[in-house]
Design a protein around this motif. Structure first.
Motif, PDB file in Angstrom:
ATOM      1  N   VAL A  12       3.946  -7.867   0.726  1.00  0.00           N
ATOM      2  CA  VAL A  12       3.147  -8.411  -0.045  1.00  0.00           C
ATOM      3  C   VAL A  12       1.667  -7.742   0.902  1.00  0.00           C
ATOM      4  O   VAL A  12       0.730  -6.910   0.602  1.00  0.00           O
ATOM      5  CB  VAL A  12       2.815 -10.530   0.896  1.00  0.00           C
ATOM      6  CG1 VAL A  12       1.254 -10.380   0.004  1.00  0.00           C
ATOM      7  CG2 VAL A  12       3.684 -10.891  -0.264  1.00  0.00           C
ATOM      8  N   SER A  24       2.261  -3.900  -0.249  1.00  0.00           N
ATOM      9  CA  SER A  24       1.847  -3.429  -1.463  1.00  0.00           C
ATOM     10  C   SER A  24       0.339  -3.403  -1.310  1.00  0.00           C
ATOM     11  O   SER A  24      -0.636  -2.580  -2.696  1.00  0.00           O
ATOM     12  CB  SER A  24       2.258  -4.912  -2.278  1.00  0.00           C
ATOM     13  OG  SER A  24       3.343  -4.830  -1.899  1.00  0.00           O
ATOM     14  N   SER A  25      -0.435  -5.007  -0.970  1.00  0.00           N
ATOM     15  CA  SER A  25      -2.033  -4.903  -0.721  1.00  0.00           C
ATOM     16  C   SER A  25      -2.744  -3.598  -0.162  1.00  0.00           C
ATOM     17  O   SER A  25      -3.491  -3.026  -1.139  1.00  0.00           O
ATOM     18  CB  SER A  25      -2.214  -6.187  -0.112  1.00  0.00           C
ATOM     19  OG  SER A  25      -2.494  -5.819   0.966  1.00  0.00           O
TER      20      SER A  25
END
Length: 275
Positions: A31, A34-35
């Motif tokens: 997470v 990816s961000s």
């Protein structure tokens, strides 16, 4: 950084071990990674698309330059976040961007200078990257003063580190090329099967000029170039993580972290026996 706080096992690894560890780390922290990647991949891809639409032909080189710049910035931001995380400090997108912003100008200048110097002096980029490829780690993880960066990079190349980096850089580059091209072909096939809109192979008729047509599409077609651009972004974080773990391996070898931990464990064992 304290070696005892490292969340990965402190041991010497081959380049294959670094790649395996990169996949494990990316799965664990998918997470935030990816961000953070999207912060650079989205503007890079949009800019590549705009360049392709405005130029119309010969779009591969300018789009490659766009990718090189944004991926260099992502590399710095990733180290600013991943480096502390490996030593027990939670990572976040904002902390990564703040870390990059704290030294973005000298980092951008040094990173671009290293690449341009290699090309202008007719030296293959691999030899330059084997020496300065760990610039983000030195600047954002070690926080080395600017006046000592070259000495620190040279120190990382000792004890066979430079020749080891050459082999690892070649391996990771080839692996990334296969990874990205494979993903590009999958996207091309899915686009043809699902939407009946082939991107690359399905748009070229077989003939005597097949190779020339393929080359022209890769160089001139904005859709092909941007799709390849996106495939490179989807695979880049894994390769950059693997390169970071190659840096950790070099630190372990040069500073004998693994032996240090073994001595500590043995000292604790002896103290317990004597108590």
């Amino acid at each position: 950084m304290k070696v005892e706080d490292c969340i990965v096992s402190v041991e010497r690894r081959s380049v294959g071990g670094c790649i395996d560890l990169a996949f494990i780390f990316a799965r664990q922290f998918i997470v935030p990674l990816s961000s953070l990647t999207l912060c650079f991949a989205v503007p890079s891809t949009l800019l590549a698309w705009l360049l392709g639409e405005s130029i119309g032909r010969d779009v591969l080189i300018p789009c490659t330059m766009v990718f090189a710049f944004f991926s260099t910035m992502l590399g710095g931001a990733m180290i600013a976040a991943v480096g502390p995380q490996v030593f027990g400090v939670p990572m976040s997108t904002m902390s990564a961007l703040r870390g990059l912003g704290s030294r973005i100008l000298p980092y951008a200048l040094l990173a671009m200078l290293a690449r341009c110097t290699g090309m202008c002096m007719m030296i293959p980029i691999i030899f330059a990257m084997a020496w300065c490829g760990h610039l983000p780690e030195v600047m954002f993880l070690e926080r080395t003063p600017l006046s000592q960066i070259s000495q620190r990079l040279s120190w990382l190349g000792r004890s066979g580190g430079y020749s080891r980096n050459i082999g690892r850089f070649i391996t990771l580059t080839c692996y990334w090329a296969l990874f990205a091209v494979g993903l590009f072909l999958i996207i091309d096939l899915l686009s043809a099967w699902v939407f009946n809109a082939p991107i690359f192979f399905g748009t070229i008729a077989p003939g005597p000029d097949l190779m020339q047509a393929l080359t022209s599409r890769i160089i001139d077609d904005p859709i092909v170039v941007v799709t390849l651009h996106a495939a490179m972004w989807l695979t880049y974080p894994i390769i950059r993580l693997a390169w970071f773990f190659c840096y950790l391996d070099q630190r372990i070898r040069n500073e004998c972290w693994d032996l240090d931990l073994q001595f500590r464990v043995e000292a604790v064992r002896l103290e317990e026996q004597m108590a």
